[in-house]
Motif scaffolding. Structure first.
Motif, PDB file in Angstrom:
ATOM      1  N   ARG A  16     -29.272 -36.624 -38.455  1.00  0.00           N
ATOM      2  CA  ARG A  16     -28.741 -36.508 -37.065  1.00  0.00           C
ATOM      3  C   ARG A  16     -29.029 -35.310 -36.461  1.00  0.00           C
ATOM      4  O   ARG A  16     -29.032 -34.164 -36.767  1.00  0.00           O
ATOM      5  CB  ARG A  16     -27.016 -36.516 -37.219  1.00  0.00           C
ATOM      6  CG  ARG A  16     -26.697 -37.908 -37.724  1.00  0.00           C
ATOM      7  CD  ARG A  16     -27.044 -39.373 -37.123  1.00  0.00           C
ATOM      8  NE  ARG A  16     -26.325 -39.162 -35.829  1.00  0.00           N
ATOM      9  CZ  ARG A  16     -25.257 -39.781 -35.350  1.00  0.00           C
ATOM     10  NH1 ARG A  16     -24.616 -40.256 -36.353  1.00  0.00           N
ATOM     11  NH2 ARG A  16     -25.054 -39.809 -34.104  1.00  0.00           N
ATOM     12  N   SER A  74     -30.316 -34.059 -31.851  1.00  0.00           N
ATOM     13  CA  SER A  74     -30.041 -34.198 -30.662  1.00  0.00           C
ATOM     14  C   SER A  74     -31.368 -33.590 -29.721  1.00  0.00           C
ATOM     15  O   SER A  74     -32.306 -32.823 -30.188  1.00  0.00           O
ATOM     16  CB  SER A  74     -28.944 -33.594 -29.737  1.00  0.00           C
ATOM     17  OG  SER A  74     -28.990 -32.163 -30.074  1.00  0.00           O
ATOM     18  N   ASP A 132     -28.669 -38.638 -28.321  1.00  0.00           N
ATOM     19  CA  ASP A 132     -27.997 -38.334 -29.828  1.00  0.00           C
ATOM     20  C   ASP A 132     -29.016 -39.218 -30.677  1.00  0.00           C
ATOM     21  O   ASP A 132     -29.056 -40.334 -30.740  1.00  0.00           O
ATOM     22  CB  ASP A 132     -26.718 -38.778 -29.551  1.00  0.00           C
ATOM     23  CG  ASP A 132     -25.724 -38.769 -30.983  1.00  0.00           C
ATOM     24  OD1 ASP A 132     -26.398 -38.146 -31.731  1.00  0.00           O
ATOM     25  OD2 ASP A 132     -25.028 -39.430 -31.377  1.00  0.00           O
ATOM     26  N   ILE A 133     -29.527 -38.465 -31.479  1.00  0.00           N
ATOM     27  CA  ILE A 133     -30.453 -38.918 -32.276  1.00  0.00           C
ATOM     28  C   ILE A 133     -30.370 -39.256 -33.792  1.00  0.00           C
ATOM     29  O   ILE A 133     -29.846 -38.179 -34.362  1.00  0.00           O
ATOM     30  CB  ILE A 133     -32.076 -38.214 -31.943  1.00  0.00           C
ATOM     31  CG1 ILE A 133     -32.529 -38.244 -30.613  1.00  0.00           C
ATOM     32  CG2 ILE A 133     -33.179 -38.877 -32.933  1.00  0.00           C
ATOM     33  CD1 ILE A 133     -33.667 -37.568 -30.255  1.00  0.00           C
ATOM     34  N   GLU A 134     -30.684 -40.386 -34.276  1.00  0.00           N
ATOM     35  CA  GLU A 134     -30.398 -40.676 -35.667  1.00  0.00           C
ATOM     36  C   GLU A 134     -31.984 -41.000 -36.246  1.00  0.00           C
ATOM     37  O   GLU A 134     -32.516 -42.240 -35.855  1.00  0.00           O
ATOM     38  CB  GLU A 134     -29.495 -41.773 -36.070  1.00  0.00           C
ATOM     39  CG  GLU A 134     -29.316 -42.108 -37.493  1.00  0.00           C
ATOM     40  CD  GLU A 134     -28.525 -43.297 -37.877  1.00  0.00           C
ATOM     41  OE1 GLU A 134     -28.508 -43.848 -38.982  1.00  0.00           O
ATOM     42  OE2 GLU A 134     -27.801 -43.691 -36.938  1.00  0.00           O
ATOM     43  N   HIS A 137     -29.529 -47.145 -26.935  1.00  0.00           N
ATOM     44  CA  HIS A 137     -28.338 -47.503 -26.573  1.00  0.00           C
ATOM     45  C   HIS A 137     -27.801 -46.746 -25.421  1.00  0.00           C
ATOM     46  O   HIS A 137     -27.442 -45.506 -25.974  1.00  0.00           O
ATOM     47  CB  HIS A 137     -27.209 -47.770 -27.584  1.00  0.00           C
ATOM     48  CG  HIS A 137     -27.758 -48.992 -28.731  1.00  0.00           C
ATOM     49  ND1 HIS A 137     -27.899 -50.298 -28.301  1.00  0.00           N
ATOM     50  CD2 HIS A 137     -28.525 -48.744 -29.767  1.00  0.00           C
ATOM     51  CE1 HIS A 137     -28.134 -50.928 -29.251  1.00  0.00           C
ATOM     52  NE2 HIS A 137     -28.922 -50.076 -30.360  1.00  0.00           N
ATOM     53  N   GLU A 138     -27.449 -46.709 -24.368  1.00  0.00           N
ATOM     54  CA  GLU A 138     -27.032 -46.122 -23.467  1.00  0.00           C
ATOM     55  C   GLU A 138     -25.514 -46.115 -23.426  1.00  0.00           C
ATOM     56  O   GLU A 138     -24.903 -47.277 -23.570  1.00  0.00           O
ATOM     57  CB  GLU A 138     -27.758 -46.262 -21.925  1.00  0.00           C
ATOM     58  CG  GLU A 138     -29.052 -45.936 -21.848  1.00  0.00           C
ATOM     59  CD  GLU A 138     -29.451 -46.083 -20.334  1.00  0.00           C
ATOM     60  OE1 GLU A 138     -28.722 -46.182 -19.355  1.00  0.00           O
ATOM     61  OE2 GLU A 138     -30.813 -45.862 -20.219  1.00  0.00           O
ATOM     62  N   TYR A 171     -26.832 -40.663 -20.985  1.00  0.00           N
ATOM     63  CA  TYR A 171     -26.561 -40.122 -22.323  1.00  0.00           C
ATOM     64  C   TYR A 171     -26.753 -41.526 -23.158  1.00  0.00           C
ATOM     65  O   TYR A 171     -26.556 -42.519 -22.770  1.00  0.00           O
ATOM     66  CB  TYR A 171     -25.042 -39.739 -22.439  1.00  0.00           C
ATOM     67  CG  TYR A 171     -24.645 -39.417 -23.761  1.00  0.00           C
ATOM     68  CD1 TYR A 171     -24.947 -38.362 -24.462  1.00  0.00           C
ATOM     69  CD2 TYR A 171     -23.733 -40.261 -24.417  1.00  0.00           C
ATOM     70  CE1 TYR A 171     -24.510 -38.156 -25.802  1.00  0.00           C
ATOM     71  CE2 TYR A 171     -23.518 -40.402 -25.943  1.00  0.00           C
ATOM     72  CZ  TYR A 171     -23.845 -39.053 -26.479  1.00  0.00           C
ATOM     73  OH  TYR A 171     -23.654 -39.037 -27.784  1.00  0.00           O
ATOM     74  N   CYS A 172     -27.588 -41.394 -24.226  1.00  0.00           N
ATOM     75  CA  CYS A 172     -27.836 -42.373 -25.182  1.00  0.00           C
ATOM     76  C   CYS A 172     -27.852 -41.793 -26.504  1.00  0.00           C
ATOM     77  O   CYS A 172     -28.200 -40.722 -26.987  1.00  0.00           O
ATOM     78  CB  CYS A 172     -29.005 -43.075 -24.526  1.00  0.00           C
ATOM     79  SG  CYS A 172     -30.518 -41.732 -24.853  1.00  0.00           S
ATOM     80  N   HIS A 173     -27.712 -43.119 -27.579  1.00  0.00           N
ATOM     81  CA  HIS A 173     -27.970 -42.888 -28.846  1.00  0.00           C
ATOM     82  C   HIS A 173     -29.232 -43.668 -29.205  1.00  0.00           C
ATOM     83  O   HIS A 173     -29.792 -44.522 -28.711  1.00  0.00           O
ATOM     84  CB  HIS A 173     -26.947 -43.789 -29.530  1.00  0.00           C
ATOM     85  CG  HIS A 173     -25.318 -43.302 -29.658  1.00  0.00           C
ATOM     86  ND1 HIS A 173     -25.097 -42.010 -30.323  1.00  0.00           N
ATOM     87  CD2 HIS A 173     -24.539 -43.430 -28.693  1.00  0.00           C
ATOM     88  CE1 HIS A 173     -23.899 -41.907 -30.235  1.00  0.00           C
ATOM     89  NE2 HIS A 173     -23.440 -42.518 -29.001  1.00  0.00           N
ATOM     90  N   LYS A 233     -32.112 -44.492 -32.201  1.00  0.00           N
ATOM     91  CA  LYS A 233     -32.372 -44.656 -33.603  1.00  0.00           C
ATOM     92  C   LYS A 233     -33.839 -44.633 -33.801  1.00  0.00           C
ATOM     93  O   LYS A 233     -34.630 -45.377 -33.049  1.00  0.00           O
ATOM     94  CB  LYS A 233     -31.909 -45.939 -34.261  1.00  0.00           C
ATOM     95  CG  LYS A 233     -30.507 -45.985 -34.138  1.00  0.00           C
ATOM     96  CD  LYS A 233     -29.896 -47.385 -35.207  1.00  0.00           C
ATOM     97  CE  LYS A 233     -28.360 -47.305 -34.902  1.00  0.00           C
ATOM     98  NZ  LYS A 233     -27.900 -48.665 -35.605  1.00  0.00           N
TER      99      LYS A 233
END
Length: 264
Positions: free
Chosen positions: A90, A92, A134-136, A172-173, A194-196, A198
């Motif tokens: 995880r 950013s 926010d990065i996975e 995914h925002e 802001y987004c996630h 993967k």
């Protein structure tokens, strides 16, 4: 964990702008912020170059003109990312909006991406139109943790993880969390997105050995970078030749990726 070779370590330290690995007599290897120009070569169009110049980042023609050196740097960095063994990570990143839009449209990161395990800063004066990511990173996805792989730990404060280009992403925002709305860009504006995200394995790409950069393309690179560095509008003929040069570089990079994937 596979150790890096001396060549790979030099490439990683050069990309990170660590001063003692620079060669002041070489226009390519003396650029402490080579990543500014280098990463723009992986993007289609000139929107990325334009955005970086508007942020007063200087484009270095030597990075684009010295094709063999740029490809050797790419190969070494890709090898660094391949050697790092890891589980899910995880982290950013704060991205500029124009580059984020290109990533999302493509469904992949189209350049090397520097991320941080240490969260966000309160302001980013060197960027405009912020996207908080926010990065996975999935287990085994090609990346390189600089603390784990660089024994001198010159960049330990950043907690940096470098992600390889052409890795698939799922985005995914969502609304900007209230505690992050106070983060501002160089114009004092709050984050635009802001987004996630993967991050997975390499996206499938086709590539063959491309033609060498021509004298006309070289002149176009110099002209276009000079115009953007002076905040002027490049000539259309220079843009066309520059884009053909970038496409040739990207084709060579795809060939490098094919070799890596065959060896997996």
């Amino acid at each position: 964990m596979n150790e890096l070779t001396q060549k790979e370590m030099h490439a990683l330290r050069y990309y990170e702008g660590i001063p003692d690995c620079l060669d002041k007599g070489d226009p390519f290897w003396s650029d402490q912020k080579a990543y500014v120009t280098f990463n723009s070569l992986f993007f289609d169009g000139i929107e990325t170059e334009t955005a970086r110049s508007q942020e007063n980042r200087k484009l270095n023609p030597a990075i684009a003109l010295e094709r063999d050196k740029a490809l050797a740097l790419t190969a070494s960095l890709l090898s660094c990312c391949q050697k790092y063994e890891h589980g899910a990570i995880r982290c950013s990143r704060v991205e500029r909006l124009i580059d984020y839009q290109k990533f999302r449209t493509a469904g992949m990161f189209t350049s090397f991406i520097s991320t941080s395990r240490n969260g966000y800063l309160r302001s980013y004066q060197d960027k405009h139109d912020l996207v908080l990511m926010d990065i996975e990173i999935a287990a085994k996805a090609p990346c390189c943790d600089l603390i784990a792989m660089m024994p001198r730990n010159e960049k330990s404060a950043e907690g940096e993880v470098l992600i390889a280009p052409y890795t698939e992403i799922e985005v995914h925002e969502g609304p900007v969390p209230q505690d992050l709305q106070k983060i501002v860009d160089g114009n004092g504006r709050s984050p635009a997105v802001y987004c996630h995200v993967k991050v997975g394995s390499y996206s499938h790409r086709d590539g063959t050995a491309a033609e060498k950069i021509s004298s006309a393309q070289k002149e176009a690179v110099r002209n276009l970078y000079h115009a953007l560095n002076m905040h002027a509008v490049p000539k259309e003929e220079d843009i066309a030749l520059y884009l053909s040069s970038k496409k040739s570089f990207q084709t060579d990079v795809f060939s490098l990726l094919q070799k890596i994937q065959r060896n997996l």
